[in-house]
Design an enzyme around this catalytic site. Structure first.
Site, short mmCIF file in Angstrom:
data_model
loop_
_atom_site.label_atom_id
_atom_site.label_comp_id
_atom_site.label_asym_id
_atom_site.label_seq_id
_atom_site.Cartn_x
_atom_site.Cartn_y
_atom_site.Cartn_z
N CYS A 196 1.03 -0.94 -0.13
CA CYS A 196 -0.25 0.04 0.27
C CYS A 196 1.30 1.19 0.00
O CYS A 196 1.93 0.78 0.40
CB CYS A 196 -1.06 0.51 1.27
N CYS B 39 -3.42 5.88 0.16
CA CYS B 39 -3.32 4.82 -0.32
C CYS B 39 -2.95 4.53 -1.65
O CYS B 39 -2.79 3.51 -2.36
CB CYS B 39 -4.19 3.78 0.17
N LYS C 130 -12.53 -4.80 2.78
CA LYS C 130 -11.65 -4.34 3.81
C LYS C 130 -11.96 -2.46 4.12
O LYS C 130 -12.96 -2.20 3.47
CB LYS C 130 -9.81 -4.04 3.47
N ARG D 237 -2.20 3.78 12.44
CA ARG D 237 -1.88 4.54 11.51
C ARG D 237 -0.50 4.90 12.54
O ARG D 237 0.54 6.34 11.70
CB ARG D 237 -2.64 5.14 11.39
N GLU E 271 -16.69 -7.74 -3.56
CA GLU E 271 -15.76 -7.67 -3.61
C GLU E 271 -14.42 -8.41 -3.57
O GLU E 271 -13.31 -8.68 -4.51
CB GLU E 271 -15.21 -6.51 -2.62
N LYS F 283 -10.98 -7.61 7.03
CA LYS F 283 -10.68 -6.81 8.11
C LYS F 283 -11.79 -5.10 7.98
O LYS F 283 -12.09 -4.67 7.53
CB LYS F 283 -8.69 -6.18 7.39
N SER G 198 -5.31 -3.14 14.69
CA SER G 198 -4.74 -2.90 15.84
C SER G 198 -5.56 -1.60 16.80
O SER G 198 -5.18 -2.90 18.27
CB SER G 198 -3.48 -1.38 15.45
#
Ligand code: PBG
Ligand code: ZN
Length: 331
Positions: free
Chosen positions: A122, A132, A197, A207, A240, A255, A281
């Site tokens: 990415c 991205c 995603k 991030r 997707e 995700k 995260s």
């Protein structure tokens, strides 16, 4: 009259419960993420992710060796770029001497095929605006981003990556990456696509870790909602996933994980490909924060979460908890 049905009989002892357990999580399914500094040596704490650090190559090798002893045989690498290495189109993302290619070659030289080295593809850690893809005319442009992503994937493959994992959510990226890999003789390198995603608030701590948040100054919105999926959508995840499968993805990923267990189940039912989940995260840091305060039993919560992913249908679980879960025998 006696009760006809007594499901509690099979819950009487731990060993009986283990006998009838429908799902298990095995170390082979776990993938440990790593944040790679482009340095021979060094380590930096990440405030919002207790227990996770950015690592230089020496520390990465040592960590992966220790993790391997615990049974962790797959890693997912993210690269850090210095401010001077960031620009509008994120060109440093495909540098052969970037953090990820050098970490890949170092790990493969040390461990060979004893580990799977998976790399995130990415642009956001390499663009000065933190998006991205590339920005033109006030928008994140799809097609001009594809060649850059494919070049990045190629640099990782050249360095020796086993699996390429594009997380950008540009349309057509699997096709673009597959073509460049094949044209350069890497037809045997697999692609694990971040297929479903979602534009999620659970990526916040990442991030910070990767220094990849969309910047205030960019002339497009400070979120990723024009390319990542809308949390309200289920059928769109099917779309997707089918597109990625048609374009040649080898593994499909969902995700985040916990708020999207229904999507894992949905994708698992529709594909014959392996399904991965990314326990992201924010999900990790919430568990850590509550555990630090003594509000939850961390080993029990982590075990419950990891088994929920398996129960939903995930074959592969990418999780920052991997090391502690195995070291502490939480699963
Ligand atoms: C890069 C990328 C992100 C994550 C994985 N790859 C962040 C984002 O899309 O903003 C998130 C991982 C995590 O939160 O643990 N596109
Ligand atoms: Zn990104």
């Amino acid at each position: 009259m006696d009760l006809p049905q007594r499901p509690r009989r099979l819950r009487r002892t731990p060993v009986l419960r283990d006998l009838v357990a429908e799902n298990r999580v095995h170390p082979d399914q776990l993938v440990m993420p790593h944040f790679c500094l482009n340095q021979e040596s060094g380590r930096e704490a990440i405030d919002s992710m207790p227990g996770i650090e950015r690592l230089g190559r020496k520390e990465l090798v040592d960590q992966v060796r220790d993790d391997l002893a615990l049974g962790i045989r797959s890693v997912l690498l993210f690269g850090l770029a210095s401010a001077g290495e960031k620009n509008a189109t994120g060109t440093h993302s495909s540098a052969n001497d970037g953090a990820v290619p050098l970490a890949v070659s170092t790990l493969k030289a040390e461990f060979g095929d004893r580990i799977n080295v998976i790399t995130d593809v990415c642009l956001c850690a390499y663009t000065d605006h933190g998006h991205c893809g590339v920005i033109e005319d006030g928008e994140v442009r799809n097609d001009p981003s594809l060649a850059l992503l494919a070049e990045m994937a190629l640099a990782h493959a050249v360095a020796g990556a086993d699996v390429i994992a594009p997380s950008d959510m540009m349309d057509g990226r699997i096709d673009a990456i597959r073509e460049v890999l094949d044209d350069n003789g890497y037809e045997n390198i697999a692609i694990m696509s971040y297929s479903a995603k979602y534009a999620s608030a659970y990526y916040g701590p990442f991030r910070d870790a990767a220094d990849s948040a969309p910047s205030e100054s960019s002339d497009v919105p400070k979120d990723r909602k024009t390319y990542q999926m809308d949390a309200r959508n289920r059928r769109e995840a099917r779309r997707e996933a089918s597109l990625d499968e048609m374009e040649g993805a080898d593994i499909l990923m969902v995700k985040p994980g916990l708020a999207y267990l229904d999507i894992i189940a949905e994708v698992e039912r529709m594909t014959d490909l392996p399904v991965a989940v990314y326990n992201v995260s924010g999900e990790y840091s919430m568990v850590k924060a509550a555990a630090e305060r003594g509000w939850i039993d961390e080993p029990a919560v982590v075990s419950e979460n990891l088994h929920a992913f398996a129960r939903a249908g995930a074959d592969i679980i990418i999780t920052y908890h991997a090391r502690e879960a195995l070291a502490g025998e939480w699963i």
